[in-house]
Scaffold this motif. Sequence first.
Motif, short mmCIF file in Angstrom:
data_model
loop_
_atom_site.label_atom_id
_atom_site.label_comp_id
_atom_site.label_asym_id
_atom_site.label_seq_id
_atom_site.Cartn_x
_atom_site.Cartn_y
_atom_site.Cartn_z
N ALA A 105 -10.00 9.65 -2.23
CA ALA A 105 -9.55 8.27 -2.00
C ALA A 105 -8.69 7.80 -3.17
N LEU A 106 -9.12 8.14 -4.38
CA LEU A 106 -8.35 7.75 -5.57
C LEU A 106 -6.98 8.40 -5.53
N ARG A 107 -6.97 9.68 -5.20
CA ARG A 107 -5.72 10.44 -5.16
C ARG A 107 -4.69 9.82 -4.22
N ALA A 108 -5.18 9.26 -3.10
CA ALA A 108 -4.27 8.70 -2.11
C ALA A 108 -3.91 7.25 -2.39
N SER A 109 -4.52 6.65 -3.42
CA SER A 109 -4.31 5.23 -3.69
C SER A 109 -3.14 5.01 -4.64
N LYS A 110 -2.75 3.76 -4.82
CA LYS A 110 -1.70 3.42 -5.78
C LYS A 110 -2.08 3.89 -7.18
N GLY B 18 -4.03 6.28 -7.97
CA GLY B 18 -3.94 7.74 -8.01
C GLY B 18 -2.52 8.21 -8.27
N TYR B 19 -1.57 7.61 -7.58
CA TYR B 19 -0.16 7.99 -7.79
C TYR B 19 0.32 7.57 -9.17
N MET C 264 -8.10 11.11 4.94
CA MET C 264 -8.47 11.40 3.55
C MET C 264 -8.19 12.86 3.20
N ASP D 203 0.84 -1.19 0.00
CA ASP D 203 0.00 0.00 0.00
C ASP D 203 0.88 1.25 0.00
N MET D 204 0.26 2.40 -0.13
CA MET D 204 1.02 3.64 -0.26
C MET D 204 1.76 4.00 1.02
#
Lengths: 242, 330
Positions: free
Chosen positions: B182-187, B189-190, B1, A110-111
């Motif tokens: 949530a998307l922005r903080a996800s894999k 998103g990156y 978030m 995970d991040m």
Amino acid sequence: MSALLEIVDVTKRFRGLTAVDNVSLSVESGEIYAVIGPNGAGKTTLFNLVAGAFAPDDGEIRFEGARIDRKAPEQICAAGIARTFQIVKPFPDLSVSDNVAIGAMLRAPDMARARAQGEDILRKLDLYNKRGQKAGSLTLPDRKRLEVARALATKPKLILLDEVMAGLRPTETDRMVAVLREINRADNLTIVMIEHVMRAVMALAGRVHVLHHGASIAEGKPDEVTRDPKVIESYLGMKAAH
Amino acid sequence: MFAFLTRRGAIALALLAAALLAAPFLVDRYILSIILLALLGAYLGQAWNILMGFCGLLSLGHAAYLGVGAYASAVLFVNYGIGPWAGVFVAIAAAIALAAAIGWLGFRFRIEGVYFALLTIAFAEIVRIGFDNWPFVGGAAGFFLPVSSATQHQWWNLRGGEVFFYYVALAMAAAALAAAAALRASKLGYALLAIREDPQAARALGVDVTRARFKALFISAALTSVGGVFTAFWTNNLFPAQVLEMSRSIDIILAPIVGGVGTLFGPIVGSFLLVPLGEALTDGLTALGVNAPGAKALVYGLLLMAIIAGTPSGLWPWLSRKLGLQERAE
């Protein structure tokens, strides 16, 4: 024992120009291997072939015994080969820590863990204090370090370093040499480097491969290769002979 | 978030949420309808921003997803008696099918940058012309839902009064913000940010660029089509010249551009500036007795230019810096 990376009779042509001409080499696991040669010798093209940016016209490239010469860059990275770009390609609008976390997320679950792993690597490369800065605001030496940090974050078995010493001052070069030697020793990371800075090549490389006009002209230990008359003539120039 | 918000930023967000929840009890119907439009604009802007702001793919044809979603759900409801809560899935499927065609052409043949934008315009125009000439959906004459009176409250069929639709729009805008965060903080998103910044470097770090771009496109198209379902049941009438027009696509993208491309709050800030601005201009020019055709568009355009010249990277980055609303640049 079989080599980690094997390049067998590889040729790449761009229209009329043969950029890489029937080159073969093999790199053992844990080795530091340098590719040198004058500008336009085909070194970066050779890297691009290994990293999957181009497919070779002839020949085979094998990594851990498996063919990789028709694979995409992301598949090759996932297989365990990371690369840096000679003309650095940071993600300029993202922070230094985001840049490295993006490399680490390939193998992190995970991040949060990607970020933690990234920070360890930033410490190793003296970038930890700059982790909050945007990558676009870094100086060139820092961008070179970031390029290495990001590639290391993907946890490769083999790293391709394309002129990471260029533009560094001698003290910075020595620091980078120390960092690379430490990573090679501690993590058993195999390093293949294109390098013009002979100070770094002599300090690091176990073997050196010399390309000229796309073709191999010599391979061997650094001190042997640098005494080779063909190498002196084509690349190092007369000054180095004295 | 929303860890990037400062204490002040979090308080501001909470106050905004409270004000929006209380609005139906505080303001008249006219003001409420303007806030509703701003919420819908924020929702659609968020959807577009996922593609452009996160992934760097410029779509100038988002009206196509809006229109396809609107028509799919409306036709199912009127002709087959299938309610919008089921119809929304058909709407999403239709929008994703359209997005898949655009993505396949664009990504397969490496159509990038402005050429990708041209591709999206071409597809949107094909869809518009198709609906214009399709008798089954009323063609250019439009498609109508039976008008719901304010007394007919059937929330399960998305029928109700203005206040009901207001809360639906508020829930959608809030959900889109949460989803984008949530998307922005996800894999993923990156991965999208990496692709936006440098696709070649992203690939070298193991990011499957084509796959990630498809995902962003599908998410964006699906969200936009849900906005279309809302539009259909709220307005009760659909015309290709309205929901599928190029100008509709431009409307969708103005709010996130003015607010700040690639930021989470940009679409909200932009929409809450532009929608009231447009309304105020209409009222103001009427009050001044100016009714020359194009006068509103001219003044609106000049104001837009002034705003963009003043805050080139968007209102939200400027605003949040001035007021200390977030810890670091998004």
